[in-house]
Scaffold this motif. Structure first.
Motif: not given
Length: 230
Positions: A185-190, A208-215, A220-222
């Motif tokens: 979760r993007s809030t967790t990454i923060v 090798v890849q890291r992108d943020e998209q809808m969850y 959103k999540a990474e």
């Protein structure tokens, strides 16, 4: 959405709200209590999640087939891919993968892992996994889940459920050059980005890849693609 309450004070709504909406209701809930919740919630879990616009499953399914295609080309793999779905729940992702396989020349041996036997029984009824294992991601997973080409953990790494300390248990499933697809979760990454990055490094892996998209819904999540290097 009104999931059932487990015995005592445990309420499935709290689990869903905490794990999906970032609140802290289950941060201190025991594994046993969580299992009670998911045992009762297994009847409506899948529809409850879909009703809240959970889109990680189809996004992950597309990523899985991109990884399989790349592996087949780069490593000349013609055998069935070995894939473990960690935290597979009722097996919805497994159905997406299984259905997609039917229209390709790719084959796979699918293993599902979850700490709830009731959730796994729903997955078993879908007949899309070749093997199902009851296990807790917060502990090392059994040997049947090791030496995998691909490990998937969707919706697992959220506060109150599993944190960065459990990530090495997922990455330990991979053979050398195997790929893990995970959501955080993007809030967790923060708050905990460094812990997750360190867990990847300690597991002899690289992102090798890291992108943020809808969850789901507006959240959103990474989505991380991680390769085992040794």
């Amino acid at each position: 959405m009104h999931p059932p309450s487990a015995e005592g004070h445990v309420n499935a709504t709290d689990v869903f709200v905490s794990c999906s909406f970032g609140k802290q209701a289950v941060t201190k809930m025991s594994t046993k209590d969580k299992q009670k919740v998911y045992a009762q919630w297994s009847e409506t879990y899948e529809q409850d999640v879909l009703d809240n616009d959970y889109v990680a499953w189809p996004i992950c399914a597309e990523k899985i087939f991109a990884v399989m295609s790349n592996m087949a080309s780069e490593e000349n793999i013609s055998r069935p891919f070995k894939l473990v779905d960690v935290g597979c729940g009722t097996g919805y992702l497994g159905t997406l993968v299984s259905d997609r396989l039917k229209s390709t020349d790719i084959s796979a041996f699918l293993v599902g892992v979850d700490f709830s036997s009731e959730m796994l029984e729903k997955a078993r009824n879908k007949k899309c996994y070749d093997k199902l294992i009851v296990a807790d991601i917060n502990h090392p997973l059994p040997t049947e889940a090791r030496a995998m080409d691909i490990a998937v953990a969707m919706g697992v790494f959220v506060e109150g459920h599993c944190d960065a300390s459990a990530l090495p248990n997922v990455l330990a499933c991979l053979r050398k050059n195997g790929i893990a697809l995970i959501t955080i979760r993007s809030t967790t990454i923060v708050k905990f980005e460094q812990e997750y990055l360190q867990a990847v490094a300690d597991s002899k892996c690289e992102i090798v890849q890291r992108d943020e998209q809808m969850y789901f819904g507006p959240a959103k999540a990474e989505y991380w693609t991680v390769r085992k290097t040794v």
